[in-house]
Design an enzyme around this catalytic site. Structure first.
Site, PDB file in Angstrom:
ATOM      1  N   LYS A 124       1.528  -5.562   2.715  1.00  0.00           N
ATOM      2  CA  LYS A 124       2.785  -6.283   2.976  1.00  0.00           C
ATOM      3  C   LYS A 124       3.802  -5.281   3.509  1.00  0.00           C
ATOM      4  O   LYS A 124       4.064  -4.250   2.874  1.00  0.00           O
ATOM      5  CB  LYS A 124       3.267  -6.897   1.666  1.00  0.00           C
ATOM      6  CG  LYS A 124       4.069  -8.156   1.804  1.00  0.00           C
ATOM      7  CD  LYS A 124       4.262  -8.776   0.411  1.00  0.00           C
ATOM      8  CE  LYS A 124       5.107 -10.018   0.446  1.00  0.00           C
ATOM      9  NZ  LYS A 124       5.421 -10.472  -0.927  1.00  0.00           N
TER      10      LYS A 124
HETATM   11  O1  G3P Z   1       7.077 -14.155  -1.933  1.00  0.00           O
HETATM   12  C1  G3P Z   1       8.397 -13.697  -1.903  1.00  0.00           C
HETATM   13  C2  G3P Z   1       9.067 -14.145  -3.138  1.00  0.00           C
HETATM   14  O2  G3P Z   1       8.577 -13.446  -4.221  1.00  0.00           O
HETATM   15  C3  G3P Z   1      10.531 -14.076  -3.132  1.00  0.00           C
HETATM   16  O3  G3P Z   1      10.932 -15.057  -4.001  1.00  0.00           O
HETATM   17  O4  G3P Z   1      12.458 -16.217  -5.511  1.00  0.00           O
HETATM   18  O5  G3P Z   1      12.615 -13.731  -5.212  1.00  0.00           O
HETATM   19  O6  G3P Z   1      13.343 -15.263  -3.395  1.00  0.00           O
HETATM   20  P1  G3P Z   1      12.432 -15.067  -4.552  1.00  0.00           P
END
Ligand code: G3P
Length: 217
Positions: free
Chosen positions: A83
């Site tokens: 990633k």
């Molecule tokens: O896959 C990316 C994700 O983990 C981000 O999620 O909820 O931290 O915006 P969030």
């Protein structure tokens, strides 16, 4: 639609994997921090549980260093997807690593133009962040829709991985638009089963089972 689980919680991955709901896993530095585990150790454990792609994020910001980290990460297991962030250096690393035959997930995507660049750099997955756009009063689904159109217009094979999914409606909307993959925390995937009419119907059946003393074994 492929389901990836957005977590570095090995127990949660194992539990969901038993239901056939896990086509892959995504992690990021925040999820690794939350797990309290060593990145190499926990990623190896996840790769042993799940057959599909397991995204592990680089920590460097310069292309050469990202490539070196990516080469180390792919040594963990055959199903690692490296990633990298959506920066010029990230795109350079994406090109180099995909040219080497590795899977690359380009993350932190917030515009269709960024997604177009990632596809041209050979990305295996592009990760538009739905929830974080919603957080700033934009519509994350518009982005998924735009990327779907752009990729279909030119036949790009980069898979749209709807990320930063926070609700069951995010899953449904992404599926309706045609995102190839969605990644969500275990709690969101589990919440997809809920429906009050299912609960109500089951309660009625259970009452009749009891009343009629219905037994199978
Ligand atoms: O896959 C990316 C994700 O983990 C981000 O999620 O909820 O931290 O915006 P969030």
């Amino acid at each position: 639609m492929k389901f990836f689980v957005d977590t570095a919680d090995v127990d949660a991955i194992r539990e969901l994997n038993e239901t056939g709901m896990v086509d892959g896993v995504t992690t990021n530095p925040s999820l690794i921090k939350k797990s309290g585990r060593d990145i190499l150790e926990v990623t190896k454990e996840i790769c042993a549980i799940v057959d599909g792609p397991v995204s592990a994020e680089v920590t460097a910001t310069e292309a050469g260093a990202m490539i070196a980290e990516g080469r180390k990460l792919v040594g963990i297991a055959d199903n690692i997807a490296v990633k990298v962030p959506l920066t010029w250096d990230g795109l350079k690393a994406c090109k180099a690593l995909t040219d080497d035959g590795h899977m690359v997930n380009v993350t932190l995507c917030f515009s269709a133009n960024q997604a177009l660049l990632a596809a041209k750099a050979g990305a295996t997955f592009i990760s538009p962040f739905i929830g974080r756009l919603d957080d700033v009063n934009l519509d994350g689904m518009d982005l998924i829709e735009d990327i779907r159109t752009v990729y279909d217009n030119y036949g790009y094979e980069t898979q749209i991985l709807a990320a930063s999914i926070r609700t069951v409606n995010h899953v449904l909307q992404s599926a309706l638009i045609g995102a190839d993959v969605m990644t969500a925390p275990p709690a969101v995937i589990k919440a997809m089963v809920n429906h009050p009419l299912t609960d109500k119907g089951l309660d009625a059946f259970l009452a009749d089972i009891k009343a009629a003393n219905i037994k199978i074994v």
